[in-house]
Design an enzyme around this catalytic site. Structure first.
Site, PDB file in Angstrom:
ATOM      1  N   ASP A 146      -9.738   9.596  -4.661  1.00 60.44           N
ATOM      2  CA  ASP A 146      -9.716   8.559  -3.617  1.00 60.44           C
ATOM      3  C   ASP A 146     -10.873   8.956  -2.835  1.00 60.44           C
ATOM      4  O   ASP A 146     -11.224   9.759  -2.688  1.00 60.44           O
ATOM      5  CB  ASP A 146      -8.405   8.923  -3.076  1.00 60.44           C
ATOM      6  CG  ASP A 146      -7.889   7.649  -2.247  1.00 60.44           C
ATOM      7  OD1 ASP A 146      -8.441   6.795  -2.480  1.00 60.44           O
ATOM      8  OD2 ASP A 146      -6.862   7.463  -1.590  1.00 60.44           O
TER       9      ASP A 146
ATOM     10  N   ARG B 172       1.074  -2.993   0.749  1.00 60.15           N
ATOM     11  CA  ARG B 172       1.548  -1.770   1.637  1.00 60.15           C
ATOM     12  C   ARG B 172       2.083  -2.145   2.806  1.00 60.15           C
ATOM     13  O   ARG B 172       3.372  -1.796   3.270  1.00 60.15           O
ATOM     14  CB  ARG B 172       0.501  -0.582   1.767  1.00 60.15           C
ATOM     15  CG  ARG B 172       0.781   0.449   2.897  1.00 60.15           C
ATOM     16  CD  ARG B 172      -0.045   1.390   3.015  1.00 60.15           C
ATOM     17  NE  ARG B 172      -0.309   2.193   1.830  1.00 60.15           N
ATOM     18  CZ  ARG B 172      -1.408   2.706   1.392  1.00 60.15           C
ATOM     19  NH1 ARG B 172      -2.497   2.598   2.601  1.00 60.15           N
ATOM     20  NH2 ARG B 172      -1.739   3.384   0.534  1.00 60.15           N
TER      21      ARG B 172
ATOM     22  N   LYS C 259      -4.839   0.688  -5.262  1.00 54.12           N
ATOM     23  CA  LYS C 259      -5.594   1.401  -6.190  1.00 54.12           C
ATOM     24  C   LYS C 259      -5.117   2.968  -6.472  1.00 54.12           C
ATOM     25  O   LYS C 259      -4.990   3.361  -7.744  1.00 54.12           O
ATOM     26  CB  LYS C 259      -6.971   2.107  -5.069  1.00 54.12           C
ATOM     27  CG  LYS C 259      -7.658   0.747  -4.666  1.00 54.12           C
ATOM     28  CD  LYS C 259      -8.923   1.155  -4.287  1.00 54.12           C
ATOM     29  CE  LYS C 259      -8.695   1.476  -2.687  1.00 54.12           C
ATOM     30  NZ  LYS C 259      -8.035   0.612  -1.936  1.00 54.12           N
ATOM     31  N   THR C 260      -4.202   3.623  -5.859  1.00 57.93           N
ATOM     32  CA  THR C 260      -3.528   4.760  -5.923  1.00 57.93           C
ATOM     33  C   THR C 260      -2.600   4.580  -7.030  1.00 57.93           C
ATOM     34  O   THR C 260      -2.416   5.105  -8.181  1.00 57.93           O
ATOM     35  CB  THR C 260      -2.808   5.200  -4.882  1.00 57.93           C
ATOM     36  OG1 THR C 260      -3.961   5.686  -3.755  1.00 57.93           O
ATOM     37  CG2 THR C 260      -2.313   6.711  -5.226  1.00 57.93           C
TER      38      THR C 260
ATOM     39  N   THR D  61     -13.082   2.090  -0.791  1.00 52.09           N
ATOM     40  CA  THR D  61     -13.049   1.060  -0.159  1.00 52.09           C
ATOM     41  C   THR D  61     -14.341   0.025   0.311  1.00 52.09           C
ATOM     42  O   THR D  61     -14.702  -0.792   0.845  1.00 52.09           O
ATOM     43  CB  THR D  61     -12.569   1.059   1.474  1.00 52.09           C
ATOM     44  OG1 THR D  61     -13.000   2.272   1.906  1.00 52.09           O
ATOM     45  CG2 THR D  61     -10.917   1.278   1.186  1.00 52.09           C
TER      46      THR D  61
HETATM   47  N1  LIG Z   1       0.527  -4.965  -7.142  1.00 54.21           N
HETATM   48  C1  LIG Z   1       1.703  -4.385  -6.736  1.00 54.21           C
HETATM   49  N2  LIG Z   1       2.906  -4.724  -6.829  1.00 54.21           N
HETATM   50  C2  LIG Z   1       3.714  -3.915  -6.287  1.00 54.21           C
HETATM   51  N3  LIG Z   1       3.724  -3.212  -5.167  1.00 54.21           N
HETATM   52  C3  LIG Z   1       2.530  -2.798  -5.044  1.00 54.21           C
HETATM   53  C4  LIG Z   1       1.488  -3.339  -5.506  1.00 54.21           C
HETATM   54  N4  LIG Z   1       0.417  -2.743  -5.059  1.00 54.21           N
HETATM   55  C5  LIG Z   1       0.467  -1.782  -4.197  1.00 54.21           C
HETATM   56  N5  LIG Z   1       1.925  -1.767  -4.201  1.00 54.21           N
HETATM   57  C6  LIG Z   1       2.763  -1.198  -3.146  1.00 54.21           C
HETATM   58  O1  LIG Z   1       2.018  -0.835  -2.049  1.00 54.21           O
HETATM   59  C7  LIG Z   1       1.783   0.715  -1.376  1.00 54.21           C
HETATM   60  C8  LIG Z   1       0.337   0.997  -1.223  1.00 54.21           C
HETATM   61  O2  LIG Z   1      -0.314   1.028  -2.755  1.00 54.21           O
HETATM   62  P1  LIG Z   1      -1.208   2.175  -3.119  1.00 54.21           P
HETATM   63  O3  LIG Z   1      -0.897   3.316  -2.111  1.00 54.21           O
HETATM   64  O4  LIG Z   1      -1.663   2.156  -4.471  1.00 54.21           O
HETATM   65  O5  LIG Z   1      -2.735   1.282  -2.338  1.00 54.21           O
HETATM   66  P2  LIG Z   1      -3.987   1.858  -2.304  1.00 54.21           P
HETATM   67  O6  LIG Z   1      -4.933   0.594  -2.543  1.00 54.21           O
HETATM   68  O7  LIG Z   1      -4.277   3.155  -2.954  1.00 54.21           O
HETATM   69  O8  LIG Z   1      -4.356   2.126  -0.774  1.00 54.21           O
HETATM   70  P3  LIG Z   1      -5.400   3.544  -0.161  1.00 54.21           P
HETATM   71  O9  LIG Z   1      -6.647   3.179  -0.935  1.00 54.21           O
HETATM   72  O10 LIG Z   1      -5.341   3.228   1.259  1.00 54.21           O
HETATM   73  O11 LIG Z   1      -4.636   4.690  -0.577  1.00 54.21           O
HETATM   74  C9  LIG Z   1       2.708   1.417  -2.654  1.00 54.21           C
HETATM   75  O12 LIG Z   1       3.619   1.573  -1.958  1.00 54.21           O
HETATM   76  C10 LIG Z   1       2.809   0.249  -3.791  1.00 54.21           C
HETATM   77  O13 LIG Z   1       4.250   0.367  -4.120  1.00 54.21           O
END
Ligand SMILES: Nc1ncnc2c1ncn2[C@@H]1O[C@H](COP(=O)(O)OP(=O)(O)OP(=O)(O)O)[C@@H](O)[C@H]1O
Length: 332
Positions: free
Chosen positions: A110, A218, A65-66, A159
């Protein structure tokens, strides 16, 4: 969350996370439908020379998401302002953020479901009309002063989409539901990260990591890092064998369950006879926050077929019992 390999990010990991984040929609692995939907939204806005509709990203932690919010800003070639629901305790906190936005900027909130209620109401107006009313003074003498904002795009992440009040949910032009990643997609995530880290890992090692990553990029990246450490320190190649040895050391089993997942499953089976057990009782019994159990542990256990959710509480399945090694009751 206590697990070393949890889906929560710690500040010391931010540099590592940042280095591996894909920078464009094309580089983003998997979530093909979301990528197509987002591409259309961004392209349409560009043709019409306006800010894109607000975007809500819903799904378990660690699915990107981030990363997607950063990609939206990069695609629009605009700055990204990041904040989070818990940081917005009062309407004034939100007013300060909104009034500082420059035209076209992307605002990422977030955990938007944890924002203060008073700020939510201010956000409705801001999202719809790009303006807010600032209250000055108290009691009978209080007046509201309207303030025009620069047009912006809000990217909200949650989430728990179900916790958002309807008026807020309705003001997002597009809701992306992020799904857990398939194993071949996780292999691509690991392959890409290994390349960026210049870590030479065999195809078998990549498969082994992908299979233990709980459908979550992640976690895949974090497991890869542990394996890379192992290979570096023991001077062994990144093959299946070293992946198994490294992950055994960190208590990640062959299904990707970590210590907390196993504790939760064990508690349901051992202390509550397989359930049903309520979320808060379960959380207390393993000494973890209910929200972590609900948003991190449970979706994975349910998806892996080890646990089910019923109106009366959480119940371990036959597979769940088998996984704990405790004899399965005949009735199951
Ligand atoms: N589709 C993807 N392809 C490659 N790497 C990814 C992908 N999605 C996430 N990542 C990797 O996974 C890690 C976590 O992603 P991210 O922080 O965006 O998750 P998030 O959904 O925002 O989690 P949270 O809500 O807990 O912050 C990052 O380091 C990112 O590089």
């Amino acid at each position: 969350m206590t697990g070393e390999l949890s889906a929560q990010v710690s500040p010391s990991e931010l540099g590592y996370e940042g280095a591996l984040r894909p920078g464009s929609l094309e580089e983003f692995v998997g979530q093909a439908k979301v990528r197509r939907q987002m591409r259309l939204l961004l392209d349409a806005a560009q043709i019409q020379q306006r800010t894109p509709d607000h975007i809500l990203l819903a799904g378990p932690p660690g699915l990107g998401k981030t990363t997607l919010s950063m990609i939206v800003a990069a695609e629009l070639d605009k700055p990204l302002h990041q904040t989070s629901g818990p940081a917005i305790q009062h309407a004034g906190d939100l007013a300060a953020v909104l009034s500082a936005l420059t035209p076209g900027e992307v605002l990422f909130i977030d955990e938007i479901h944890r924002m203060a209620r008073s700020a939510e109401e201010m956000l409705y107006l801001a999202m719809e009309d790009f303006k807010i009313d600032i209250m000055v003074g108290k009691g009978a003498g209080a007046t509201s002063i309207p303030l025009e904002l620069s047009p912006f795009t809000l990217v909200g992440a949650t989430t728990r989409a179900g916790l958002l009040p309807n008026p807020l949910r309705d003001r997002f032009g597009f809701t992306a539901h992020l799904e857990f990643y398939a194993e071949d997609e996780l292999e691509s995530v690991v392959r890409r990260a290994a390349r960026l880290l210049r870590f030479d890992i065999a195809a078998g090692g990549i498969e082994e990591i992908a299979g233990r990553s709980r459908g979550t990029p992640r976690i895949a990246n974090r497991l890869l890092r542990r394996v890379r450490d192992y290979s570096l320190v023991h001077e062994v190649p990144g093959d299946t064998e070293s992946v198994r040895a490294a992950l055994a050391l960190y208590d990640v089993d062959e299904h990707g369950l970590d210590r907390l997942d196993r504790e939760v499953l064990r508690a349901v089976v051992e202390r509550f006879g397989g359930g049903p057990v309520g979320l808060s009782t379960l959380a207390v019994s393993v000494g973890e926050e209910a929200e972590t159990i609900e948003s991190v542990v449970e979706p994975f256990l349910v998806r892996a077929g080890l646990m089910t959710r019923t109106p009366r509480g959480r119940v371990a399945t036959r597979l769940g019992w088998e996984h704990t090694g405790i004899p399965v009751p005949d009735a199951l």
